[in-house]
Design a protein around this motif. Structure first.
Motif, PDB file in Angstrom:
ATOM      1  N   SER A 218       0.839  -1.198   0.000  1.00 20.86           N
ATOM      2  CA  SER A 218       0.000   0.000   0.000  1.00 20.86           C
ATOM      3  C   SER A 218       0.871   1.243   0.000  1.00 20.86           C
ATOM      4  O   SER A 218       1.651   1.458   0.925  1.00 20.86           O
ATOM      5  N   THR A 220       0.746   5.556  -1.594  1.00 20.49           N
ATOM      6  CA  THR A 220      -0.126   6.582  -2.172  1.00 20.49           C
ATOM      7  C   THR A 220       0.669   7.419  -3.161  1.00 20.49           C
ATOM      8  O   THR A 220       1.724   7.966  -2.824  1.00 20.49           O
ATOM      9  N   PRO A 285      -1.958   7.908   3.012  1.00 20.56           N
ATOM     10  CA  PRO A 285      -3.039   8.595   2.273  1.00 20.56           C
ATOM     11  C   PRO A 285      -3.360   9.964   2.871  1.00 20.56           C
ATOM     12  O   PRO A 285      -3.621  10.935   2.136  1.00 20.56           O
ATOM     13  N   ILE A 320      -4.773  11.561  -7.064  1.00 24.27           N
ATOM     14  CA  ILE A 320      -4.172  10.749  -5.995  1.00 24.27           C
ATOM     15  C   ILE A 320      -4.833   9.374  -5.987  1.00 24.27           C
ATOM     16  O   ILE A 320      -6.066   9.261  -6.118  1.00 24.27           O
ATOM     17  N   HIS A 321      -4.003   8.341  -5.807  1.00 27.51           N
ATOM     18  CA  HIS A 321      -4.534   6.987  -5.669  1.00 27.51           C
ATOM     19  C   HIS A 321      -3.646   6.201  -4.712  1.00 27.51           C
ATOM     20  O   HIS A 321      -2.432   6.432  -4.639  1.00 27.51           O
ATOM     21  N   THR A 322      -4.256   5.261  -3.988  1.00 19.72           N
ATOM     22  CA  THR A 322      -3.528   4.382  -3.080  1.00 19.72           C
ATOM     23  C   THR A 322      -3.643   2.942  -3.565  1.00 19.72           C
ATOM     24  O   THR A 322      -4.742   2.482  -3.909  1.00 19.72           O
ATOM     25  N   VAL A 365      -8.532   6.030  -1.899  1.00 17.27           N
ATOM     26  CA  VAL A 365      -8.064   7.151  -1.072  1.00 17.27           C
ATOM     27  C   VAL A 365      -9.216   7.681  -0.230  1.00 17.27           C
ATOM     28  O   VAL A 365      -9.067   7.934   0.979  1.00 17.27           O
ATOM     29  N   HIS A 368      -9.848   5.769   2.862  1.00 16.59           N
ATOM     30  CA  HIS A 368      -8.854   5.934   3.933  1.00 16.59           C
ATOM     31  C   HIS A 368      -8.997   7.269   4.675  1.00 16.59           C
ATOM     32  O   HIS A 368      -8.613   7.354   5.846  1.00 16.59           O
TER      33      HIS A 368
END
Length: 429
Positions: A218, A220, A285, A320-322, A365, A368
């Motif tokens: 994981s 981000t 995140p 943004i992405h996780t 995201v 989270h």
């Protein structure tokens, strides 16, 4: 009348000065040689002298007061001694036309007998003398003159030791200087490496010569892109364009570093950073969302300043992405730290399908961070291969979490929740 001078006087003086012995402190080795010379020759006075360009200076003396240290070169009998290669014996100074008017003869009591051996180095430079003197005319036996020659060689051995010590000292200083320069060069190389690569990666590369690829479950990823950059590049003078990009990306670097992000690369007008790869935890995140909010605020300020000075405005789209990524270093000359995986493509998709001046985040995201941030659902948006992604605009911190009106500065409640999750990067400011 000028004093006598050796044929190689210039080189002789250079050799003497290189020893740095004139005006040096007393040394017992020289003192003992003068005492031994006086005792062997049965003379009340003995000394070791060195002749520089102006004076005769005594390194050691026996039978003379301590304050007797030097005399004008022109008046010293030793000045004549160093012009020869052999023992100079004067049975009676007063009867020798060369020295009958010497100040030594005028002393009370007057010096009458003189015997001096020039101290000639292996290079042929007569630096000074080993002498014995008496207040009465006399002669020395063969054994006494031979002993004086042998003692002069002991003086020369001391001088050679001094020369070697000086050389060794110079070598040690040169080595120390080289070590310091090498250390400074190594520090500069390490600083450069740390500027090119993240610090943990640079340290691993320095320790082992390679960087092991990592799989992170994981992380981000943040993408930022300048709106209308192609048109901006066509209309802006090159130096000003580079200055605009430098200001923009330097601002993003500074904000990202404070929030634990590592810049991965810039690609033209695109900026990519990641958190959670090099220091994995549960906060990444949140850290990236905080950084993105601050980036938006700071770029708005830069845009306002640019417009006031006539510069083209810089507006960002941020995505943004996780998700899971693979990270590593590629290349062996111009090495670069990079990340790969579907999560990277998804983060890029968040940026590409975002809106100028806004922050677009993925459903992962949002899941989270939704307890701390205001999120605006956008619904599913179709990407490549008929795959749809749920997207959200990140508008700011929730009111109960923010201490300012634009929602990008966390308050104490936010910090308490952040630390409860397991983070301690942030603190009151």
């Amino acid at each position: 009348m000028p004093s006598p001078a050796a044929a190689n006087e210039t080189e002789r003086l250079a050799a003497l000065h290189a020893l740095d012995i004139v005006d040096s402190a007393p040394e017992s080795a020289y003192d003992e040689i003068t005492q031994l010379a006086a005792q062997i020759c049965g003379c009340p006075v003995s000394y070791i002298s060195f002749i520089d360009d102006e004076r005769r200076w005594l390194k050691a003396r026996y039978g003379l007061p301590a304050e007797v240290t030097d005399a004008p070169r022109a008046s010293a009998v030793c000045t004549t001694t160093i012009c020869g290669a052999e023992l100079l014996v004067v049975p009676d100074l007063k009867s020798d036309p060369r020295f009958e008017n010497s100040p030594m003869v005028m002393l009370t009591p007057p010096c009458r007998f003189y015997c001096g051996m020039p101290l000639i180095t292996d290079e042929g430079y007569a630096l000074g003398t080993l002498c014995v003197m008496d207040f009465e005319p006399r002669r020395l036996s063969f054994e006494q003159t031979e002993a004086l020659r042998m003692l002069s060689r002991q003086v020369l051995a001391q001088l050679e030791l001094r020369r070697k010590l000086i050389e060794y000292g110079r070598t040690i200083r040169d080595m120390e200087q080289a070590r310091l320069e090498a250390a400074a060069e190594r520090a500069r190389a390490e600083d450069l490496l740390r500027n090119v690569l993240p610090a943990p990666i640079a340290d691993e590369l320095r320790r082992s010569g390679r960087v092991r690829p990592r799989y992170t479950r994981s992380a981000t990823i943040l993408f930022a892109d300048i709106q209308g950059f192609t048109l901006l590049a066509e209309r802006t003078e090159p130096a000003r364009l580079i200055n605009l990009l430098d200001r923009c990306f330097s601002t993003l670097d500074e904000i990202g570093a404070r929030h634990g992000l590592e810049k991965v690369k810039t690609m033209g007008d695109a900026y990519m950073a990641v958190a959670g790869v090099l220091s994995p935890d549960r906060r990444h995140p949140i850290d990236v969302c905080l950084a993105a909010l601050e980036m938006r605020v700071r770029l708005d300020h830069l845009e306002a300043q640019g417009q006031a000075s006539g510069d083209q405005a810089l507006q960002l789209r941020i995505g943004i992405h996780t998700g899971p990524v693979i990270s590593g270093v590629v290349g062996n000359r111009r090495m670069t730290f990079d990340i790969w995986g579907d999560a990277v493509n998804t983060a890029w998709f968040m940026e590409a399908f975002g809106v100028v001046g806004r922050i677009n985040v993925s459903e992962t995201v949002a899941g989270h961070v939704n307890g701390l941030f205001e999120l605006e659902p956008r619904g599913p948006i179709e990407a490549k291969h008929h795959r749809a992604h749920e997207m959200f605009f990140l508008n700011g911190l929730k009111k109960e979490c923010s201490r300012n009106s634009d929602g990008h500065l966390p308050n104490d409640y936010f910090l308490a929740e952040y630390n409860r999750i397991g983070g301690s990067r942030l603190g009151p400011n």
